[in-house]
Design an enzyme around this catalytic site. Structure first.
Site, PDB file in Angstrom:
ATOM      1  N   ASP A 292      -2.286  18.903 -52.693  1.00 39.16           N
ATOM      2  CA  ASP A 292      -1.515  18.352 -51.540  1.00 39.16           C
ATOM      3  C   ASP A 292      -1.874  17.094 -51.459  1.00 39.16           C
ATOM      4  OD1 ASP A 292       0.506  18.081 -49.610  1.00 39.16           O
ATOM      5  OD2 ASP A 292      -0.902  18.324 -48.279  1.00 39.16           O
ATOM      6  N   SER A 293      -1.259  16.092 -51.016  1.00 41.09           N
ATOM      7  CA  SER A 293      -1.489  14.831 -50.288  1.00 41.09           C
ATOM      8  C   SER A 293      -2.825  14.957 -49.428  1.00 41.09           C
ATOM      9  CB  SER A 293      -0.589  13.996 -49.833  1.00 41.09           C
ATOM     10  OG  SER A 293       0.015  14.701 -48.709  1.00 41.09           O
TER      11      SER A 293
ATOM     12  N   GLY B 230       4.002  10.435 -48.229  1.00 43.80           N
ATOM     13  CA  GLY B 230       5.204  10.139 -47.765  1.00 43.80           C
ATOM     14  C   GLY B 230       5.853   8.727 -47.521  1.00 43.80           C
TER      15      GLY B 230
ATOM     16  N   CYS C  72       3.145  20.372 -51.980  1.00 42.62           N
ATOM     17  CA  CYS C  72       3.567  19.055 -51.418  1.00 42.62           C
ATOM     18  C   CYS C  72       5.083  18.854 -51.750  1.00 42.62           C
ATOM     19  CB  CYS C  72       2.699  18.105 -52.042  1.00 42.62           C
ATOM     20  SG  CYS C  72       2.924  16.350 -51.118  1.00 42.62           S
ATOM     21  N   ASN C  73       5.762  18.559 -51.006  1.00 47.18           N
ATOM     22  CA  ASN C  73       7.214  18.437 -51.247  1.00 47.18           C
ATOM     23  C   ASN C  73       7.319  17.050 -51.667  1.00 47.18           C
ATOM     24  OD1 ASN C  73       9.346  20.811 -49.685  1.00 47.18           O
ATOM     25  ND2 ASN C  73       7.094  20.584 -48.463  1.00 47.18           N
ATOM     26  N   THR C  74       6.600  16.007 -51.235  1.00 44.42           N
ATOM     27  CA  THR C  74       6.730  14.649 -51.704  1.00 44.42           C
ATOM     28  C   THR C  74       6.403  14.557 -53.076  1.00 44.42           C
ATOM     29  OG1 THR C  74       6.155  14.217 -49.389  1.00 44.42           O
ATOM     30  CG2 THR C  74       6.085  12.470 -50.881  1.00 44.42           C
TER      31      THR C  74
ATOM     32  N   CYS D 148       7.963  19.756 -45.568  1.00 41.35           N
ATOM     33  CA  CYS D 148       6.715  19.165 -45.765  1.00 41.35           C
ATOM     34  C   CYS D 148       5.635  20.285 -45.295  1.00 41.35           C
ATOM     35  CB  CYS D 148       6.535  17.842 -44.637  1.00 41.35           C
ATOM     36  SG  CYS D 148       4.823  17.259 -44.795  1.00 41.35           S
ATOM     37  N   THR D 149       4.919  20.193 -46.410  1.00 39.58           N
ATOM     38  CA  THR D 149       3.737  21.525 -46.098  1.00 39.58           C
ATOM     39  C   THR D 149       2.854  21.562 -44.922  1.00 39.58           C
ATOM     40  OG1 THR D 149       2.520  20.618 -47.754  1.00 39.58           O
ATOM     41  CG2 THR D 149       3.844  22.026 -48.598  1.00 39.58           C
ATOM     42  N   HIS D 150       2.781  20.070 -44.331  1.00 38.75           N
ATOM     43  CA  HIS D 150       1.853  20.018 -43.312  1.00 38.75           C
ATOM     44  C   HIS D 150       2.530  20.438 -41.978  1.00 38.75           C
ATOM     45  CE1 HIS D 150      -0.173  17.017 -45.611  1.00 38.75           C
ATOM     46  NE2 HIS D 150      -1.088  16.686 -44.757  1.00 38.75           N
TER      47      HIS D 150
HETATM   48  N1  DGL Z   1       2.453  17.872 -47.479  1.00 41.12           N
HETATM   49  C1  DGL Z   1       3.078  16.783 -48.035  1.00 41.12           C
HETATM   50  C2  DGL Z   1       4.626  17.299 -48.158  1.00 41.12           C
HETATM   51  O1  DGL Z   1       4.798  18.270 -48.179  1.00 41.12           O
HETATM   52  C3  DGL Z   1       3.013  15.514 -47.153  1.00 41.12           C
HETATM   53  C4  DGL Z   1       3.423  14.267 -47.487  1.00 41.12           C
HETATM   54  C5  DGL Z   1       2.600  13.265 -47.178  1.00 41.12           C
HETATM   55  O2  DGL Z   1       1.367  12.913 -47.331  1.00 41.12           O
HETATM   56  O3  DGL Z   1       3.195  12.376 -46.530  1.00 41.12           O
HETATM   57  O4  DGL Z   1       5.604  16.405 -48.445  1.00 41.12           O
END
Ligand code: DGL
Length: 272
Positions: free
Chosen positions: A13-14, A46, A76-78, A189-191
């Protein structure tokens, strides 16, 4: 690329958001060796240009491939929206599972037929998301209201999961969706599952007594399990707790976050 059942699974993930997927993977596949990569030094993704997200995602995936993984979860969705095609093109033999906002389960559960989607600006602007939204809207007659939650990932990366600033930010994003009739909120978003309680209470505060909150971490884990079984790549021998984490930011911050969110203390390696 030879695959062995006892090779690890890579999850990235990010930043720390992917831990909301990792926690499901640990429960469903307790014997697997896991490598978690938090690209926190480059978070948030993002707000970045698509090309930058693709470059970072390929670099992180490349690192995990070098480490010998048998499967990759883009938690991570992004990154999924921007880079999953590029990852699949570069490593065509690798099992690659991505994560997308759960529009379909949300459409199935919404009674008001209005669904709020909370995600990053980049995810909401991506071709992949727009296509998914159009496809589900056409077949379900649900209206999707998109809300980019700028600044929320930064708050979560700082570990501010319940501070007044985070609560105000969440309120500011959730209240207008409820005011427009949304009864279901997608965590795109996974956060965001880590501020799920704040999101729920913001929805209640805005007048929705029982909000439905959709998180796709578990569905992604089922998909991973299915693909491993299909290729006979499930590991049955490793003892539990085989987890190592990498971060492009501070190891001690990630250590604190693992301890507070998942109550575990994995080996953490800082990548410079
Ligand atoms: N966890 C990321 C997601 O699912 C966060 C993206 C980000 O870093 O902005 O989109």
């Amino acid at each position: 690329m030879p695959m062995a059942a006892d090779a690890p699974i890579g999850i990235f993930d990010s930043g720390i958001g992917g831990l909301s997927v990792l926690r499901h993977v640990r429960v469903a596949l307790p014997r697997e060796k896991l490598l978690y990569f938090a690209d926190s030094g480059y978070a948030p993704y993002g707000d970045k240009e698509e090309q930058q997200i693709v470059e970072r995602s390929l670099a992180v995936a490349g690192f995990l491939v070098e480490a010998g993984i048998k499967a990759l979860v883009v938690a991570c969705n992004t990154a999924t929206a921007a880079a999953i095609q590029a990852i699949r093109r570069r490593w065509p033999q690798l099992i690659v599972v991505g994560i997308e906002p759960g529009l379909k389960p949300a459409a199935a559960q919404s009674k008001s037929r209005i669904v709020g989607v909370l995600a990053t600006r980049s995810t909401l602007a991506s071709k992949r998301f727009i296509q998914l939204r159009e496809q589900i809207a056409a077949t379900s007659e649900v209206r999707f209201l998109s809300q980019a939650c700028v600044g929320l990932v930064d708050q979560i990366e700082k570990g501010e999961l319940s501070s007044a600033v985070t609560a105000r930010l969440v309120d500011q994003y959730v209240a207008p969706l409820i005011a427009q009739g949304a009864d279901t909120l997608v965590l795109g978003c996974t956060h965001y599952p880590f501020v799920g309680a704040l999101i729920e209470s913001a929805a209640r505060h805005a007048g929705l007594a029982s909000p439905v909150i959709i998180d796709t971490g578990e569905a992604v884990t089922r998909q991973l399990q299915r693909l491993l079984e299909e290729r006979a790549l499930c590991n049955n021998n490793t003892p539990p707790e085989a987890l190592r984490a990498y971060t492009t930011a501070s190891a001690s911050t990630l250590e604190t976050i693992f301890a507070s969110l998942l109550k575990i203390r994995p080996d953490i390696v800082q990548i410079t």
